[in-house]
Design a protein around this motif. Structure first.
Motif, short mmCIF file in Angstrom:
data_model
loop_
_atom_site.label_atom_id
_atom_site.label_comp_id
_atom_site.label_asym_id
_atom_site.label_seq_id
_atom_site.Cartn_x
_atom_site.Cartn_y
_atom_site.Cartn_z
N LEU A 1 43.19 55.67 48.35
CA LEU A 1 44.29 56.60 48.73
C LEU A 1 45.10 56.63 47.16
N PRO A 2 45.38 57.61 47.29
CA PRO A 2 46.51 57.37 45.52
C PRO A 2 47.68 57.13 45.59
N THR A 3 47.98 57.06 47.20
CA THR A 3 49.80 56.67 47.92
C THR A 3 49.77 56.09 49.06
N SER B 1 51.13 45.46 53.96
CA SER B 1 50.46 46.94 53.24
C SER B 1 49.16 46.32 53.16
N ILE B 2 47.90 47.02 52.92
CA ILE B 2 46.83 47.12 52.16
C ILE B 2 46.61 48.26 51.46
N ILE B 3 46.09 48.13 50.20
CA ILE B 3 44.75 48.41 49.09
C ILE B 3 43.63 48.50 49.26
N ASN B 4 42.78 49.35 49.16
CA ASN B 4 41.60 49.23 49.29
C ASN B 4 40.79 50.03 47.90
N CYS B 5 39.71 48.97 48.02
CA CYS B 5 38.87 50.11 46.56
C CYS B 5 37.33 49.58 46.72
N ALA B 6 36.27 50.45 45.98
CA ALA B 6 34.70 50.28 46.07
C ALA B 6 34.74 49.97 44.95
N TYR B 7 33.47 49.86 44.53
CA TYR B 7 33.20 49.55 43.49
C TYR B 7 31.87 49.85 43.52
N SER B 8 31.14 50.20 42.05
CA SER B 8 29.62 51.37 42.02
C SER B 8 28.45 50.12 42.19
N ASN B 9 27.98 49.08 41.47
CA ASN B 9 27.64 47.68 40.87
C ASN B 9 27.16 46.60 40.90
N ALA C 1 54.55 49.87 43.48
CA ALA C 1 55.23 50.14 42.34
C ALA C 1 53.44 50.28 42.80
N VAL C 2 52.40 51.21 41.15
CA VAL C 2 50.69 51.45 41.09
C VAL C 2 50.05 49.67 41.05
N TYR C 3 49.39 50.17 42.69
CA TYR C 3 47.75 48.32 42.26
C TYR C 3 47.19 48.91 41.66
N PHE C 4 46.70 47.95 40.90
CA PHE C 4 45.31 49.14 40.16
C PHE C 4 43.92 47.29 40.35
N CYS C 5 42.29 47.83 40.82
CA CYS C 5 42.01 46.84 41.23
C CYS C 5 40.65 47.11 39.94
N ALA C 6 40.27 46.55 39.36
CA ALA C 6 39.30 46.31 38.06
C ALA C 6 38.16 45.27 38.40
N VAL C 7 37.18 45.91 37.76
CA VAL C 7 35.89 44.77 38.14
C VAL C 7 35.59 44.63 36.36
N ILE C 8 34.55 43.52 36.42
CA ILE C 8 33.86 42.79 35.39
C ILE C 8 32.38 42.81 35.52
N LEU C 9 31.24 43.74 34.96
CA LEU C 9 29.74 43.40 35.25
C LEU C 9 29.75 41.96 34.81
N THR C 10 28.71 41.31 35.13
CA THR C 10 27.66 39.76 35.03
C THR C 10 27.18 40.43 33.37
N GLY D 1 44.14 53.50 40.70
CA GLY D 1 45.42 53.05 41.04
C GLY D 1 45.97 53.41 42.51
N THR D 2 47.07 53.03 43.20
CA THR D 2 47.59 52.63 44.60
C THR D 2 48.69 53.19 44.12
N GLN D 3 49.45 53.92 44.47
CA GLN D 3 50.99 53.94 43.84
C GLN D 3 51.62 53.43 45.64
N LEU D 4 52.16 52.76 45.59
CA LEU D 4 52.89 51.80 46.80
C LEU D 4 54.24 52.27 46.48
N LYS D 5 54.54 52.60 48.31
CA LYS D 5 55.99 52.70 48.39
C LYS D 5 56.97 52.23 48.96
#
Lengths: 112, 113
Positions: B8-10, B19-27, B86-95, B106-110
């Motif tokens: 969700l963008p907002t 609050s629950i903010i979700n994130c999906a990753y591909s690898n 604020a805006v919340y970002f998830c970030a991912v690191i590959l092995t 990012g998701t803007q949390l109001k």
């Protein structure tokens, strides 16, 4: 505890000019990074460095040059600025692999 | 490579709610995950991280859940406060990815009073 500082905070330059953004960290972190943040693209990696004198390209390196002669400094140079390089630039550092990045407060660059 | 998306963008919540903010990753080779908070005019601020050998980690008022089966990450904020806006970002690191983070958009949390 200064942490990671970027300068300048704001910069306006003209197309074709060279501009250097500065980044300094006081933690002696090995890794340093440059990201740009644009609406609709999020944060994208420009260049990173795993140690002094070691640098590597990220996702969007074209038009940028970096150097890392000292562990604490990681300047980013735009050799010939273009309007598409108008953005907010963030520097970050981390102690090592698989560890959190700590970000500066950014430089807002406008190319006219 | 890796791509990261936020659902969700907002997100608007009432003060005091969770609050629950979700994130999906591909690898599936992604092995380190971080949540950041970004306030206006500031750089991203580290909130909490989790490694791929865990499925849950708790901090102060925050919990991160990792579901590797469906490649999904969530950030839960308990008793949301106005200062959480604020805006919340998830970030991912590959092995083996050289500590290069790939960020979601990012998701803007109001937080509504």
């Amino acid at each position: 505890d200064a942490g990671i500082t970027q300068s300048p905070r704001y910069k306006i330059t003209e197309t074709g000019r060279q501009v250097t953004l500065m980044c300094h960290q006081t933690w002696s972190h090995s890794y340093m990074f440059w990201y740009r943040q644009d609406l609709g693209h999020g944060l994208r990696l420009i260049y990173y460095s795993a140690a002094a004198d070691i640098t590597d390209k990220g996702e969007v390196p074209d038009g940028y040059v970096v150097s890392r002669s000292k562990t604490e400094n990681f300047p980013l140079t735009l050799e010939s600025a273009t309007r598409s390089q108008t953005s907010v630039y963030f520097c970050a550092s981390s102690v090592g692999p698989n560890s959190p990045l700590h970000f500066g407060n950014g430089t807002r660059l406008t190319v006219t | 490579g890796e791509s990261v998306g936020l659902h969700l963008p907002t997100l608007s919540v009432q003060e005091g709610d969770n609050s629950i903010i979700n994130c999906a990753y591909s690898n599936s080779a992604s092995d380190y995950f971080i949540w950041y908070k970004q306030e206006s005019g500031k750089g991203p601020q580290f909130i909490i991280d989790i490694r791929s050998n865990m499925d849950k980690r708790q901090g102060q008022r925050v919990t991160v859940l990792l579901n590797k089966t469906v490649k999904h990450l969530s950030l839960q904020i308990a008793a949301t406060q106005p200062g959480d806006s604020a805006v919340y970002f998830c970030a991912v690191i590959l092995t083996g990815g050289g500590n290069k983070l790939t960020f979601g958009t990012g998701t803007q949390l109001k937080v509504e009073l």
